[in-house]
Design a protein around this motif. Structure first.
Motif, PDB file in Angstrom:
ATOM      1  N   PHE A  58      38.410  69.249 -14.859  1.00 24.62           N
ATOM      2  CA  PHE A  58      39.394  70.465 -14.070  1.00 24.62           C
ATOM      3  C   PHE A  58      38.804  71.607 -14.245  1.00 24.62           C
ATOM      4  CE2 PHE A  58      43.326  72.546 -13.843  1.00 24.62           C
ATOM      5  CZ  PHE A  58      43.900  71.846 -12.681  1.00 24.62           C
ATOM      6  N   CYS A  62      38.318  73.744 -10.940  1.00 24.65           N
ATOM      7  CA  CYS A  62      38.885  75.075 -10.505  1.00 24.65           C
ATOM      8  C   CYS A  62      38.312  76.269 -10.072  1.00 24.65           C
ATOM      9  CB  CYS A  62      39.825  75.482 -11.881  1.00 24.65           C
ATOM     10  SG  CYS A  62      41.295  74.451 -11.797  1.00 24.65           S
ATOM     11  N   ARG A  91      37.528  65.427   0.667  1.00 29.59           N
ATOM     12  CA  ARG A  91      38.844  65.011   0.515  1.00 29.59           C
ATOM     13  C   ARG A  91      39.197  63.464   1.423  1.00 29.59           C
ATOM     14  NH1 ARG A  91      43.905  68.815   2.138  1.00 29.59           N
ATOM     15  NH2 ARG A  91      42.522  68.938   4.202  1.00 29.59           N
ATOM     16  N   TYR A 145      38.140  66.747  -6.887  1.00 24.19           N
ATOM     17  CA  TYR A 145      39.055  67.591  -7.234  1.00 24.19           C
ATOM     18  C   TYR A 145      39.002  69.067  -6.513  1.00 24.19           C
ATOM     19  CZ  TYR A 145      42.326  64.492  -9.579  1.00 24.19           C
ATOM     20  OH  TYR A 145      43.255  63.315  -9.496  1.00 24.19           O
ATOM     21  N   PHE A 148      40.558  69.543  -3.189  1.00 20.26           N
ATOM     22  CA  PHE A 148      42.132  69.509  -3.154  1.00 20.26           C
ATOM     23  C   PHE A 148      42.536  70.845  -3.682  1.00 20.26           C
ATOM     24  CE2 PHE A 148      41.116  64.889  -3.125  1.00 20.26           C
ATOM     25  CZ  PHE A 148      41.847  64.411  -2.152  1.00 20.26           C
ATOM     26  N   ILE A 149      41.894  71.208  -4.815  1.00 20.63           N
ATOM     27  CA  ILE A 149      42.373  72.773  -5.411  1.00 20.63           C
ATOM     28  C   ILE A 149      41.975  73.590  -4.648  1.00 20.63           C
ATOM     29  CG2 ILE A 149      41.639  74.056  -7.741  1.00 20.63           C
ATOM     30  CD1 ILE A 149      41.640  71.517  -9.053  1.00 20.63           C
ATOM     31  N   LEU A 195      48.965  73.176  -9.133  1.00 21.27           N
ATOM     32  CA  LEU A 195      47.777  73.152  -9.956  1.00 21.27           C
ATOM     33  C   LEU A 195      47.967  72.263 -11.132  1.00 21.27           C
ATOM     34  CD1 LEU A 195      45.060  74.645  -9.664  1.00 21.27           C
ATOM     35  CD2 LEU A 195      45.539  76.184 -10.829  1.00 21.27           C
ATOM     36  N   ASN A 197      50.270  69.872 -11.138  1.00 17.83           N
ATOM     37  CA  ASN A 197      50.301  68.562 -10.556  1.00 17.83           C
ATOM     38  C   ASN A 197      48.923  67.782 -10.721  1.00 17.83           C
ATOM     39  OD1 ASN A 197      52.926  68.527 -10.584  1.00 17.83           O
ATOM     40  ND2 ASN A 197      53.204  69.159  -8.506  1.00 17.83           N
ATOM     41  N   ASP A 198      48.087  68.511 -10.099  1.00 16.25           N
ATOM     42  CA  ASP A 198      46.686  68.082  -9.991  1.00 16.25           C
ATOM     43  C   ASP A 198      45.996  67.913 -11.398  1.00 16.25           C
ATOM     44  OD1 ASP A 198      46.457  68.081  -7.357  1.00 16.25           O
ATOM     45  OD2 ASP A 198      45.587  70.200  -7.010  1.00 16.25           O
ATOM     46  N   ALA A 201      47.107  64.779 -12.576  1.00 16.40           N
ATOM     47  CA  ALA A 201      46.717  63.706 -11.776  1.00 16.40           C
ATOM     48  C   ALA A 201      45.224  63.396 -12.312  1.00 16.40           C
ATOM     49  CB  ALA A 201      46.637  63.840 -10.274  1.00 16.40           C
ATOM     50  N   MET A 202      44.702  64.244 -12.645  1.00 21.57           N
ATOM     51  CA  MET A 202      43.128  64.071 -13.022  1.00 21.57           C
ATOM     52  C   MET A 202      43.148  63.430 -14.232  1.00 21.57           C
ATOM     53  SD  MET A 202      39.794  66.766 -13.744  1.00 21.57           S
ATOM     54  CE  MET A 202      39.536  66.800 -12.149  1.00 21.57           C
TER      55      MET A 202
END
Length: 265
Positions: A58, A62, A91, A145, A148-149, A195, A197-198, A201-202
């Protein structure tokens, strides 16, 4: 007309009370049952791997996502198009497909490229197995990710009022200082909820690294269940561990968001 819902800050969290009661009951069952205790002892060894994969993946996602978001908003068309190409392609791939592709296609290609450079300077080359599956999994999650981020960061940066930027320009701030002192501090308040939420999710998607044989919670659960044939008990503990991490983290993130969004007196 439907009644307006109460604010989350004032409404009593009955769901949390029920969830806490169920967690306490299940924990009691685990500690009271020898089989559950044995399974928990085995699976707890994978908690560290799950947390490590999530934190490293993550954090890297980021960083790359922020760079991609800035590239999407760049004045240079080439940067905008390259960033958009990366985001849309990545994606469109399921995470599990990306994991397999990175592990068995990208990783060997990277090793081959590194060997080509090493051979050029007369150094001994690497073997594909020198690239651990754990780091291949982290690389795949980072790539997946980051796309998406990047969209989360882009939306947050674009939500900052243009007048703020113009005022910073009038004060003589350069581009970096405008981003550092004006744009990003305001954008981060809008970025934090998605962020978070991601991040949650990870944690859940990190279970997919088990397809590569990485000994996380899910993989240890599969191995344990295959050995004792007690699938019900084993996967109950797997679910309990993931729920404990995700629900706890969700509550901490919600508290942190309220603290960040609090307007100072």
């Amino acid at each position: 007309m439907l009644p307006s819902p109460k604010n989350d800050d004032t409404e009593f969290p009955w769901w949390l009370l029920v969830a806490g009661g169920l967690a306490a009951f299940f924990l009691y069952r685990i500690l009271d049952d020898a089989l559950y205790t044995q399974v928990l002892s085995t699976l707890s060894k994978g908690v560290g791997i799950t947390i490590f994969v999530t934190l490293v993946g993550f954090s890297s996602a980021c960083l790359i996502g922020l760079l991609l978001a800035v590239a999407c908003l760049s004045r240079y068309r080439v940067l905008r198009q390259l960033a958009r190409f990366y985001i849309e392609i990545v994606r469109g791939l399921p995470i599990i497909v990306l994991l397999l592709y990175v592990a068995f296609v990208v990783a060997p290609a990277l090793v081959a490229a590194i060997n080509w450079v090493l051979e050029g300077v007369g150094m001994e080359g690497l073997r594909t197995r020198d690239f651990p599956l754990l780091w291949r999994a982290i690389l795949a999650l980072t790539i997946g990710y980051s796309a998406f981020i990047a969209e989360v960061f882009r939306a947050g940066l674009q939500a900052v009022d243009e007048g703020q930027v113009e005022a910073a320009k009038a004060l003589g701030l350069n581009g970096w200082n405008r981003f550092r002192f004006i744009v990003f501090p305001q954008a981060i308040r809008m970025i934090l909820p998605p962020l978070g939420n991601d991040f949650i999710a990870m944690i859940k998607d990190s279970s997919l690294v088990s397809v590569l044989g990485v000994m996380d919670i899910t993989q240890l659960g599969k191995v344990t269940a295959a050995g004792n044939f007690r699938y019900f008990e084993t996967y109950n503990v797997v679910a309990f561990l993931y729920l404990t991490m995700t629900v706890t983290l969700s509550l901490l993130l919600r508290r942190f968001e309220r603290h960040m969004c609090k307007v100072p007196d």
